[in-house]
Design a protein around this motif. Structure first.
Motif, mmCIF file in Angstrom:
data_model
loop_
_atom_site.group_PDB
_atom_site.id
_atom_site.type_symbol
_atom_site.label_atom_id
_atom_site.label_comp_id
_atom_site.label_asym_id
_atom_site.label_seq_id
_atom_site.Cartn_x
_atom_site.Cartn_y
_atom_site.Cartn_z
ATOM 1 N N ILE A 114 1.372 -1.658 0.184
ATOM 2 C CA ILE A 114 -0.360 0.023 -0.033
ATOM 3 C C ILE A 114 0.381 1.099 -0.369
ATOM 4 O O ILE A 114 1.960 0.825 0.501
ATOM 5 C CB ILE A 114 -0.882 0.116 1.100
ATOM 6 N N ALA A 115 0.398 2.199 -0.859
ATOM 7 C CA ALA A 115 0.622 3.512 -1.061
ATOM 8 C C ALA A 115 0.411 4.441 -0.423
ATOM 9 O O ALA A 115 -0.675 4.001 -0.432
ATOM 10 C CB ALA A 115 1.623 3.701 -2.634
ATOM 11 N N ARG A 116 1.513 5.100 0.125
ATOM 12 C CA ARG A 116 0.449 6.673 0.350
ATOM 13 C C ARG A 116 2.013 8.005 0.427
ATOM 14 O O ARG A 116 3.054 7.589 0.582
ATOM 15 C CB ARG A 116 0.732 6.676 2.217
ATOM 16 N N ARG A 117 1.313 8.867 0.483
ATOM 17 C CA ARG A 117 2.474 10.033 0.396
ATOM 18 C C ARG A 117 2.945 10.368 2.042
ATOM 19 O O ARG A 117 1.955 10.594 2.925
ATOM 20 C CB ARG A 117 1.675 11.428 -0.176
ATOM 21 N N ALA A 118 4.506 10.306 1.862
ATOM 22 C CA ALA A 118 4.713 11.330 3.125
ATOM 23 C C ALA A 118 4.382 12.382 3.331
ATOM 24 O O ALA A 118 4.061 13.400 2.516
ATOM 25 C CB ALA A 118 6.086 11.203 2.366
ATOM 26 N N THR A 119 3.554 12.588 4.948
ATOM 27 C CA THR A 119 3.460 13.619 5.576
ATOM 28 C C THR A 119 4.834 14.158 5.406
ATOM 29 O O THR A 119 5.866 14.367 5.114
ATOM 30 C CB THR A 119 3.648 13.784 6.612
ATOM 31 N N PRO A 120 4.673 15.711 5.402
ATOM 32 C CA PRO A 120 5.577 17.684 5.143
ATOM 33 C C PRO A 120 7.200 17.144 6.607
ATOM 34 O O PRO A 120 8.081 16.923 6.123
ATOM 35 C CB PRO A 120 5.143 18.378 5.690
ATOM 36 N N ALA A 121 6.130 16.555 7.422
ATOM 37 C CA ALA A 121 7.630 16.015 8.698
ATOM 38 C C ALA A 121 8.246 15.005 8.292
ATOM 39 O O ALA A 121 9.837 14.876 8.482
ATOM 40 C CB ALA A 121 6.397 15.594 10.214
ATOM 41 N N GLU A 122 7.359 13.550 7.941
ATOM 42 C CA GLU A 122 8.235 12.431 7.505
ATOM 43 C C GLU A 122 9.324 13.245 6.059
ATOM 44 O O GLU A 122 10.451 12.847 6.128
ATOM 45 C CB GLU A 122 7.162 11.939 6.804
ATOM 46 N N ALA A 123 8.899 14.439 5.373
ATOM 47 C CA ALA A 123 9.869 13.914 4.136
ATOM 48 C C ALA A 123 10.465 14.928 4.312
ATOM 49 O O ALA A 123 11.819 14.884 4.040
ATOM 50 C CB ALA A 123 8.542 15.193 2.817
ATOM 51 N N ASP A 124 10.317 15.783 5.425
ATOM 52 C CA ASP A 124 11.494 16.634 5.609
ATOM 53 C C ASP A 124 12.726 15.976 6.386
ATOM 54 O O ASP A 124 13.769 15.501 6.147
ATOM 55 C CB ASP A 124 11.279 17.132 7.112
ATOM 56 N N ARG A 125 12.552 14.487 6.944
ATOM 57 C CA ARG A 125 13.507 13.240 7.557
ATOM 58 C C ARG A 125 13.946 13.206 6.258
ATOM 59 O O ARG A 125 15.300 12.208 7.189
ATOM 60 C CB ARG A 125 12.436 12.531 8.538
ATOM 61 N N LEU A 126 13.075 12.032 5.687
ATOM 62 C CA LEU A 126 13.292 11.658 4.806
ATOM 63 C C LEU A 126 13.992 12.115 2.968
ATOM 64 O O LEU A 126 15.275 11.475 2.977
ATOM 65 C CB LEU A 126 11.995 10.346 3.974
ATOM 66 N N TRP A 127 14.267 13.622 2.872
ATOM 67 C CA TRP A 127 14.750 14.073 1.787
ATOM 68 C C TRP A 127 16.492 13.675 1.955
ATOM 69 O O TRP A 127 17.134 13.291 0.547
ATOM 70 C CB TRP A 127 14.404 15.437 2.102
ATOM 71 N N PRO A 128 17.407 14.032 3.462
ATOM 72 C CA PRO A 128 18.697 12.987 3.125
ATOM 73 C C PRO A 128 18.604 12.018 2.925
ATOM 74 O O PRO A 128 19.670 12.084 2.098
ATOM 75 C CB PRO A 128 18.976 14.023 4.780
ATOM 76 N N LEU A 129 18.256 11.106 3.631
ATOM 77 C CA LEU A 129 18.284 9.599 2.939
ATOM 78 C C LEU A 129 17.981 9.046 1.360
ATOM 79 O O LEU A 129 19.001 8.943 0.969
ATOM 80 C CB LEU A 129 17.296 8.969 3.755
ATOM 81 N N VAL A 130 16.869 9.782 0.752
ATOM 82 C CA VAL A 130 17.120 10.148 -0.560
ATOM 83 C C VAL A 130 17.995 10.998 -0.845
ATOM 84 O O VAL A 130 18.412 9.896 -2.404
ATOM 85 C CB VAL A 130 15.892 10.119 -0.775
ATOM 86 N N VAL A 131 18.883 11.699 -0.484
ATOM 87 C CA VAL A 131 19.666 12.824 -1.533
ATOM 88 C C VAL A 131 20.784 11.725 -1.639
ATOM 89 O O VAL A 131 21.756 11.983 -2.003
ATOM 90 C CB VAL A 131 19.717 13.925 -1.755
ATOM 91 N N ALA A 132 21.089 11.078 -0.051
ATOM 92 C CA ALA A 132 22.315 10.107 -0.387
ATOM 93 C C ALA A 132 22.258 9.379 -0.684
ATOM 94 O O ALA A 132 23.535 8.949 -1.462
ATOM 95 C CB ALA A 132 22.383 9.919 1.314
ATOM 96 N N ALA A 133 21.733 8.855 -0.757
ATOM 97 C CA ALA A 133 21.112 7.419 -1.836
ATOM 98 C C ALA A 133 21.736 7.709 -3.389
ATOM 99 O O ALA A 133 21.730 7.069 -4.069
ATOM 100 C CB ALA A 133 20.115 6.556 -1.687
ATOM 101 N N MET A 134 20.755 8.630 -3.913
ATOM 102 C CA MET A 134 20.523 9.517 -5.228
ATOM 103 C C MET A 134 20.864 10.694 -5.476
ATOM 104 O O MET A 134 20.173 11.500 -4.916
ATOM 105 C CB MET A 134 19.151 8.688 -5.643
ATOM 106 N N PRO A 135 22.355 11.119 -4.957
ATOM 107 C CA PRO A 135 22.590 13.236 -5.600
ATOM 108 C C PRO A 135 21.788 13.161 -6.669
ATOM 109 O O PRO A 135 20.868 14.291 -5.826
ATOM 110 C CB PRO A 135 24.138 13.234 -5.076
ATOM 111 N N TYR A 137 18.750 13.997 -6.771
ATOM 112 C CA TYR A 137 17.675 14.193 -6.163
ATOM 113 C C TYR A 137 17.426 15.406 -6.351
ATOM 114 O O TYR A 137 16.220 16.184 -6.067
ATOM 115 C CB TYR A 137 16.667 13.228 -5.686
ATOM 116 N N ALA A 138 18.673 15.695 -5.578
ATOM 117 C CA ALA A 138 19.096 17.908 -5.552
ATOM 118 C C ALA A 138 18.555 17.685 -6.149
ATOM 119 O O ALA A 138 18.192 19.689 -6.250
ATOM 120 C CB ALA A 138 20.159 17.343 -4.609
ATOM 121 N N ALA A 139 19.157 18.682 -6.961
ATOM 122 C CA ALA A 139 19.218 18.599 -8.032
ATOM 123 C C ALA A 139 17.434 18.710 -8.940
ATOM 124 O O ALA A 139 16.936 19.308 -9.950
ATOM 125 C CB ALA A 139 19.771 17.884 -9.353
#
Length: 158
Positions: A114-135, A137-139
């Protein structure tokens, strides 16, 4: 959603994007072996207008809520609806927003989720993990004229 009765809805149609279609083909030929340094999966959604199953290949990171076992069954798969920085959401994101029941293939394992959009708080916490894995995404995030959603996908059965 209108389903065309002349077209079967059981078999997934792969992304029409040639790069993504090639990625899916390589994923299948290698039994889901990821690209070096990147965690890959196949996501199947139901088309929001056609009702047909649609399959795409995506990079992911795992979120075990801040410190748990990244490989635990309860850890969410985090997907980035970047569309390579385009000013529109990818079709797979629009599809799962309409119907959050999806199928994931990770390696050789396929399972419902099941999929759901991350809440703003979750997104703030997760963006650094995402960018670390796939730089890249920052661009993409900097270039996009929209908020790039993060999606949390969790297993619903085996």
């Amino acid at each position: 959603m209108t389903v065309d009765p002349a077209r079967p809805v059981g078999a997934a149609t792969d992304s029409p994007n040639p790069w993504v279609a090639e990625h899916i083909r390589r994923f299948e030929e290698t039994a889901g072996r990821p690209r070096p340094g990147i965690s890959d999966l196949l996501l199947t959604t139901r088309g929001r207008r056609s009702g047909l199953l649609r399959r795409t290949a995506l990079a992911y990171v795992r979120d075990a809520e801040g410190g748990g076992d990244k490989e635990a069954d309860g850890a969410a798969y985090v997907l980035t609806a970047s569309n390579a920085g385009a000013d529109r959401h990818p079709a797979w994101y629009l599809n799962l927003a309409a119907d959050p029941a999806v199928t994931l293939q990770v390696g050789t394992e396929t399972f419902p989720a099941i999929a759901r959009r991350a809440t703003p708080a979750e997104a703030d916490r997760l963006w650094p993990l995402v960018v670390a894995a796939m730089p890249s995404y920052a661009a993409y995030r900097a270039a996009a004229d929209r908020e790039i959603p993060l999606v949390l996908v969790t297993r619903t059965g085996t």
